[in-house]
Write a protein that holds these residues in place. Sequence first.
Motif, PDB file in Angstrom:
ATOM      1  N   ASN A 123       0.789  -1.242   0.000  1.00  0.00           N
ATOM      2  CA  ASN A 123       0.000   0.000   0.000  1.00  0.00           C
ATOM      3  C   ASN A 123       0.817   1.285   0.000  1.00  0.00           C
ATOM      4  N   THR A 124       1.664   1.490   0.987  1.00  0.00           N
ATOM      5  CA  THR A 124       2.399   2.751   1.052  1.00  0.00           C
ATOM      6  C   THR A 124       3.906   2.591   0.848  1.00  0.00           C
ATOM      7  N   GLY A 125       4.389   1.367   0.782  1.00  0.00           N
ATOM      8  CA  GLY A 125       5.820   1.126   0.598  1.00  0.00           C
ATOM      9  C   GLY A 125       6.259   1.362  -0.837  1.00  0.00           C
ATOM     10  N   ILE A 126       7.546   1.585  -1.003  1.00  0.00           N
ATOM     11  CA  ILE A 126       8.106   1.883  -2.320  1.00  0.00           C
ATOM     12  C   ILE A 126       9.459   1.194  -2.445  1.00  0.00           C
ATOM     13  N   ILE A 127       9.711   0.613  -3.602  1.00  0.00           N
ATOM     14  CA  ILE A 127      11.043   0.108  -3.918  1.00  0.00           C
ATOM     15  C   ILE A 127      11.452   0.750  -5.232  1.00  0.00           C
ATOM     16  N   ALA A 128      12.565   1.458  -5.194  1.00  0.00           N
ATOM     17  CA  ALA A 128      13.103   2.091  -6.402  1.00  0.00           C
ATOM     18  C   ALA A 128      14.394   1.374  -6.764  1.00  0.00           C
ATOM     19  N   THR A 129      14.675   1.317  -8.065  1.00  0.00           N
ATOM     20  CA  THR A 129      15.896   0.658  -8.519  1.00  0.00           C
ATOM     21  C   THR A 129      16.666   1.587  -9.449  1.00  0.00           C
ATOM     22  N   MET A 130      17.897   1.827  -9.064  1.00  0.00           N
ATOM     23  CA  MET A 130      18.810   2.619  -9.887  1.00  0.00           C
ATOM     24  C   MET A 130      19.811   1.649 -10.495  1.00  0.00           C
ATOM     25  N   GLN A 131      19.988   1.732 -11.783  1.00  0.00           N
ATOM     26  CA  GLN A 131      20.914   0.845 -12.477  1.00  0.00           C
ATOM     27  C   GLN A 131      22.140   1.630 -12.910  1.00  0.00           C
ATOM     28  N   GLY A 132      23.313   1.201 -12.448  1.00  0.00           N
ATOM     29  CA  GLY A 132      24.549   1.841 -12.867  1.00  0.00           C
ATOM     30  C   GLY A 132      24.850   1.511 -14.314  1.00  0.00           C
ATOM     31  N   ASP A 133      25.790   2.210 -14.885  1.00  0.00           N
ATOM     32  CA  ASP A 133      26.154   1.989 -16.282  1.00  0.00           C
ATOM     33  C   ASP A 133      27.030   0.757 -16.476  1.00  0.00           C
ATOM     34  N   CYS A 134      27.568   0.224 -15.396  1.00  0.00           N
ATOM     35  CA  CYS A 134      28.447  -0.941 -15.486  1.00  0.00           C
ATOM     36  C   CYS A 134      27.846  -2.107 -14.700  1.00  0.00           C
ATOM     37  N   PRO A 135      28.119  -3.350 -15.110  1.00  0.00           N
ATOM     38  CA  PRO A 135      27.605  -4.506 -14.371  1.00  0.00           C
ATOM     39  C   PRO A 135      28.260  -4.600 -12.991  1.00  0.00           C
ATOM     40  N   GLY A 136      27.551  -5.225 -12.063  1.00  0.00           N
ATOM     41  CA  GLY A 136      28.096  -5.395 -10.717  1.00  0.00           C
ATOM     42  C   GLY A 136      27.040  -5.875  -9.749  1.00  0.00           C
ATOM     43  N   LYS A 137      27.345  -5.810  -8.480  1.00  0.00           N
ATOM     44  CA  LYS A 137      26.458  -6.286  -7.416  1.00  0.00           C
ATOM     45  C   LYS A 137      25.354  -5.271  -7.123  1.00  0.00           C
ATOM     46  N   THR A 138      24.471  -5.667  -6.229  1.00  0.00           N
ATOM     47  CA  THR A 138      23.360  -4.804  -5.821  1.00  0.00           C
ATOM     48  C   THR A 138      23.571  -4.338  -4.390  1.00  0.00           C
ATOM     49  N   LEU A 139      23.353  -3.062  -4.165  1.00  0.00           N
ATOM     50  CA  LEU A 139      23.439  -2.447  -2.852  1.00  0.00           C
ATOM     51  C   LEU A 139      22.042  -1.960  -2.479  1.00  0.00           C
ATOM     52  N   ALA A 140      21.654  -2.124  -1.230  1.00  0.00           N
ATOM     53  CA  ALA A 140      20.339  -1.650  -0.783  1.00  0.00           C
ATOM     54  C   ALA A 140      20.502  -0.557   0.271  1.00  0.00           C
ATOM     55  N   LEU A 141      19.730   0.506   0.124  1.00  0.00           N
ATOM     56  CA  LEU A 141      19.644   1.593   1.100  1.00  0.00           C
ATOM     57  C   LEU A 141      18.177   1.724   1.469  1.00  0.00           C
ATOM     58  N   ARG A 142      17.876   1.885   2.751  1.00  0.00           N
ATOM     59  CA  ARG A 142      16.477   1.937   3.136  1.00  0.00           C
ATOM     60  C   ARG A 142      16.204   3.009   4.174  1.00  0.00           C
ATOM     61  N   ALA A 143      14.937   3.367   4.271  1.00  0.00           N
ATOM     62  CA  ALA A 143      14.487   4.332   5.271  1.00  0.00           C
ATOM     63  C   ALA A 143      13.061   3.982   5.679  1.00  0.00           C
ATOM     64  N   ASP A 144      12.759   4.217   6.935  1.00  0.00           N
ATOM     65  CA  ASP A 144      11.383   4.092   7.411  1.00  0.00           C
ATOM     66  C   ASP A 144      10.670   5.409   7.152  1.00  0.00           C
ATOM     67  N   MET A 145       9.345   5.350   7.077  1.00  0.00           N
ATOM     68  CA  MET A 145       8.595   6.571   6.794  1.00  0.00           C
ATOM     69  C   MET A 145       7.478   6.864   7.794  1.00  0.00           C
ATOM     70  N   ASP A 146       7.235   5.954   8.714  1.00  0.00           N
ATOM     71  CA  ASP A 146       6.130   6.167   9.649  1.00  0.00           C
ATOM     72  C   ASP A 146       6.515   7.107  10.780  1.00  0.00           C
ATOM     73  N   ALA A 147       5.494   7.753  11.323  1.00  0.00           N
ATOM     74  CA  ALA A 147       5.656   8.667  12.451  1.00  0.00           C
ATOM     75  C   ALA A 147       4.986   8.050  13.678  1.00  0.00           C
ATOM     76  N   LEU A 148       5.073   8.740  14.778  1.00  0.00           N
ATOM     77  CA  LEU A 148       4.520   8.258  16.039  1.00  0.00           C
ATOM     78  C   LEU A 148       3.278   9.044  16.455  1.00  0.00           C
TER      79      LEU A 148
END
Length: 129
Positions: free
Chosen positions: A54-79
């Motif tokens: 519902n509210t989650g998002i996964i974005a993918t950035m592709q580099g110009d060269c082949p290689g491994k995948t790195l993940a960066l994440r953030a939470d978005m909910d408040a209290l």
Amino acid sequence: MKVKECVQRHKQYVVDLRRHFHMYPETAWNEENTSKKVKEELKNLEIPFSSIANTGIIATMQGDCPGKTLALRADMDALAVTEKSGVSYQSRNKGVSHACGHDGHMAMLLGAARILNEMKHEIHGSIKL
């Protein structure tokens, strides 16, 4: 490209985003406007993304060269906490605040996305956000 220069150039973008997210916090599973704002920023950067849970998002950035995948994440909910800081960008949503720091997490991740997107020709592999 020099990363420090790029970071300086986008510093105000991150500050402005953080203050926006801080003013309009939403609790877990209710981050409709937050999700919309993140998607808007990703569209502006032309970074492809998909919506999940519902509210989650996964974005993918592709580099110009082949290689491994790195993940960066953030939470978005408040209290469910009333903010009484008195700052100009104080929460506008009654009884909800980003006392948790997730406003900063989202802003920093979008700032990183902006910088990495500019450096895409130097990236080997892909980055998941």
